[in-house]
Design an enzyme around this catalytic site. Structure first.
Site, PDB file in Angstrom:
ATOM      1  N   GLU A 290      -8.687   4.003 -10.274  1.00  0.00           N
ATOM      2  CA  GLU A 290      -8.210   4.788 -11.420  1.00  0.00           C
ATOM      3  C   GLU A 290      -7.863   3.931 -12.625  1.00  0.00           C
ATOM      4  OE1 GLU A 290      -4.577   6.859 -10.561  1.00  0.00           O
ATOM      5  OE2 GLU A 290      -3.769   5.180  -9.391  1.00  0.00           O
TER       6      GLU A 290
ATOM      7  N   ALA B 239      12.039   2.448  13.039  1.00  0.00           N
ATOM      8  CA  ALA B 239      12.254   1.112  13.587  1.00  0.00           C
ATOM      9  C   ALA B 239      13.588   0.526  13.127  1.00  0.00           C
ATOM     10  CB  ALA B 239      11.104   0.191  13.184  1.00  0.00           C
TER      11      ALA B 239
ATOM     12  N   ASP C  97      -0.832  -3.764  -3.344  1.00  0.00           N
ATOM     13  CA  ASP C  97      -0.752  -4.587  -4.557  1.00  0.00           C
ATOM     14  C   ASP C  97       0.409  -5.583  -4.568  1.00  0.00           C
ATOM     15  OD1 ASP C  97       1.251  -2.712  -4.715  1.00  0.00           O
ATOM     16  OD2 ASP C  97       0.794  -2.062  -6.761  1.00  0.00           O
TER      17      ASP C  97
ATOM     18  N   ASP D 218       6.707  -2.726  -5.766  1.00  0.00           N
ATOM     19  CA  ASP D 218       7.345  -3.770  -6.567  1.00  0.00           C
ATOM     20  C   ASP D 218       8.492  -3.244  -7.420  1.00  0.00           C
ATOM     21  OD1 ASP D 218       5.694  -2.339  -8.231  1.00  0.00           O
ATOM     22  OD2 ASP D 218       4.613  -4.066  -9.027  1.00  0.00           O
ATOM     23  N   GLY D 219       8.387  -2.004  -7.914  1.00  0.00           N
ATOM     24  CA  GLY D 219       9.492  -1.425  -8.669  1.00  0.00           C
ATOM     25  C   GLY D 219      10.731  -1.241  -7.809  1.00  0.00           C
TER      26      GLY D 219
ATOM     27  N   ARG E 295      16.595   2.553  14.921  1.00  0.00           N
ATOM     28  CA  ARG E 295      16.765   2.314  16.358  1.00  0.00           C
ATOM     29  C   ARG E 295      17.064   0.849  16.671  1.00  0.00           C
ATOM     30  NH1 ARG E 295      12.901   6.706  19.542  1.00  0.00           N
ATOM     31  NH2 ARG E 295      14.083   8.502  18.751  1.00  0.00           N
TER      32      ARG E 295
ATOM     33  N   ARG F  87      11.490   9.053  -8.539  1.00  0.00           N
ATOM     34  CA  ARG F  87      11.442   8.042  -9.597  1.00  0.00           C
ATOM     35  C   ARG F  87      12.803   8.032 -10.305  1.00  0.00           C
ATOM     36  NH1 ARG F  87       6.723   5.279  -8.391  1.00  0.00           N
ATOM     37  NH2 ARG F  87       5.019   6.762  -8.089  1.00  0.00           N
TER      38      ARG F  87
ATOM     39  N   LYS G  99     -33.726   6.050  -2.522  1.00  0.00           N
ATOM     40  CA  LYS G  99     -32.402   6.428  -2.035  1.00  0.00           C
ATOM     41  C   LYS G  99     -32.152   7.897  -2.370  1.00  0.00           C
ATOM     42  CE  LYS G  99     -28.711   3.920  -2.468  1.00  0.00           C
ATOM     43  NZ  LYS G  99     -28.342   3.689  -1.063  1.00  0.00           N
TER      44      LYS G  99
ATOM     45  N   THR H  71       3.326   0.885   0.202  1.00  0.00           N
ATOM     46  CA  THR H  71       2.525   1.386  -0.912  1.00  0.00           C
ATOM     47  C   THR H  71       1.061   1.388  -0.516  1.00  0.00           C
ATOM     48  OG1 THR H  71       1.688   0.871  -3.142  1.00  0.00           O
ATOM     49  CG2 THR H  71       2.635  -0.941  -1.896  1.00  0.00           C
ATOM     50  N   ILE H  72       0.333   2.450  -0.841  1.00  0.00           N
ATOM     51  CA  ILE H  72      -1.074   2.531  -0.449  1.00  0.00           C
ATOM     52  C   ILE H  72      -1.958   1.619  -1.294  1.00  0.00           C
ATOM     53  CG2 ILE H  72      -0.774   4.910   0.335  1.00  0.00           C
ATOM     54  CD1 ILE H  72      -2.448   5.762  -2.141  1.00  0.00           C
ATOM     55  N   ASP H  73      -1.436   1.097  -2.401  1.00  0.00           N
ATOM     56  CA  ASP H  73      -2.250   0.270  -3.298  1.00  0.00           C
ATOM     57  C   ASP H  73      -2.517  -1.135  -2.768  1.00  0.00           C
ATOM     58  OD1 ASP H  73      -2.437   2.332  -5.110  1.00  0.00           O
ATOM     59  OD2 ASP H  73      -0.778   1.634  -6.359  1.00  0.00           O
TER      60      ASP H  73
ATOM     61  N   GLY I  29       6.440   5.687  -4.878  1.00  0.00           N
ATOM     62  CA  GLY I  29       5.447   6.550  -4.243  1.00  0.00           C
ATOM     63  C   GLY I  29       5.550   6.499  -2.728  1.00  0.00           C
TER      64      GLY I  29
ATOM     65  N   ARG J 264      -4.041   1.471  -9.995  1.00  0.00           N
ATOM     66  CA  ARG J 264      -3.979   1.239 -11.442  1.00  0.00           C
ATOM     67  C   ARG J 264      -4.269  -0.208 -11.796  1.00  0.00           C
ATOM     68  NH1 ARG J 264       0.436   4.607 -10.818  1.00  0.00           N
ATOM     69  NH2 ARG J 264       1.876   2.854 -10.810  1.00  0.00           N
TER      70      ARG J 264
END
Length: 318
Positions: free
Chosen positions: A222, A22, A129, A103-104, A25, A72, A213, A125-127, A11, A171
């Protein structure tokens, strides 16, 4: 080290381009040629490789996604496929490979290192993880994207006195839900690492209504379960109008934050340094603000601890 390759895999994440810049260069400053490998391991297998220079990475530090593209390619788990990829690298004279991904992607790098290719991994990765590092490239930007969405959702939710259920990515790791939920003032945060009951969610929603409230915000990773069913059950049992918003791939896009640009630049620079030192099968991370590196086998075997303290803070501040 005379020539290295670089690819992005899995992803996409904001900040990958800053890391590419980076690496390129830093290598060029040290008289090392750089070859860009397009579409990740799929492109490597198919030989989609082109030389990169300073202009190749001009005006990309602020861009989301990845200029090298990604794909993928589960077939890379096959030893014969990895052997062909290693042969492609040898044909191009590529002595070292920088892999930016999760990790993959690191599993693929580990496989190539076992075939004699010097590999260095950068976590993108945005997770968030990856167990061995405090932060991954893209996580900071993604949580800010979620916060921006939550702020907008809160306005309309308060106007209609609704319950808003917001599903974010994650996930197996609930960091994005936890951090954005705390920063967004969520009344309930559901993550894969913590068990929950429907009764607890409904009780929190009803308590909020009794305390006047004007809205309730439920943030769900998710990986927790069916968010649509959870939203319907909240409305059915509480009697309060409930709306679900699935943020989806909006969390992956956008210009990277200053934090992610700097982190990516530091990691990309260090990746080239490690290759120049003759290192291989290493992954780069950050621990308490310092850039560190670990053996890739060790890093992939680590268990990621859940931030129990931060979760408790979030629950106490409801």
């Amino acid at each position: 080290m005379k020539k290295i390759g670089i690819l992005t895999s899995g992803g996409d994440a904001p900040g990958m381009n800053a890391a590419i810049r980076a690496v390129v260069r830093t290598a060029l400053v040290n008289n090392i040629e750089v070859m860009g490998i397009y579409k990740g391991y799929l492109g490597l297998h198919e030989g989609e490789i082109l030389p990169m220079d300073r202009r190749s990475v001009s005006d990309i530090i602020q861009k989301g996604g990845t200029i090298l593209k990604t794909a993928r390619f589960p077939e890379f788990k096959d030893p014969e496929v990895r052997e062909k990829a290693a042969q492609v690298l040898r044909i191009y004279g590529i002595e070292g490979l920088v892999v930016i991904g999760g990790d993959g992607s690191f599993m693929g790098a580990k496989g190539l290192s076992e075939l004699g290719i010097k590999t260095i991994g950068i976590p993108g990765t945005i997770d968030n993880d990856m167990a061995y590092t405090d932060r991954t490239i893209g996580f900071d930007t993604a949580q800010n994207t979620v916060i921006d969405a939550i702020n907008k959702i809160r306005d309309t939710s308060s106007s209609h006195q609704r319950v808003s259920v917001v599903e974010v990515m994650g996930r197996n790791c609930g960091d994005l839900a936890l951090y954005s939920g705390l920063a967004g003032g969520a009344t309930t945060i559901l993550v894969p690492e913590k068990k929950y009951t429907k009764e607890e969610i409904i009780r929190t929603v009803m308590d909020g209504r009794r305390h006047m409230k004007h809205h309730n915000l439920v943030v769900i990773a998710e990986g927790v379960g069916n968010s649509d069913e959870i939203a319907k059950e909240i409305e059915e049992i509480s009697g309060i109008e409930t709306r679900l918003t699935v943020l989806g791939h909006i969390q992956r896009g956008g210009a990277p934050s200053a934090y992610d640009r700097i982190l990516a630049s530091r990691m990309g620079h260090r990746a080239v340094e490690l290759l120049m030192e003759g290192k291989s099968a290493r992954v780069i991370g950050t621990v308490r603000g310092d850039i560190v590196d670990y053996d890739i086998h060790e890093a992939l075997s680590m268990d990621r601890p859940f931030n129990e303290k931060l979760y408790q803070i979030a629950m106490d501040l409801v």
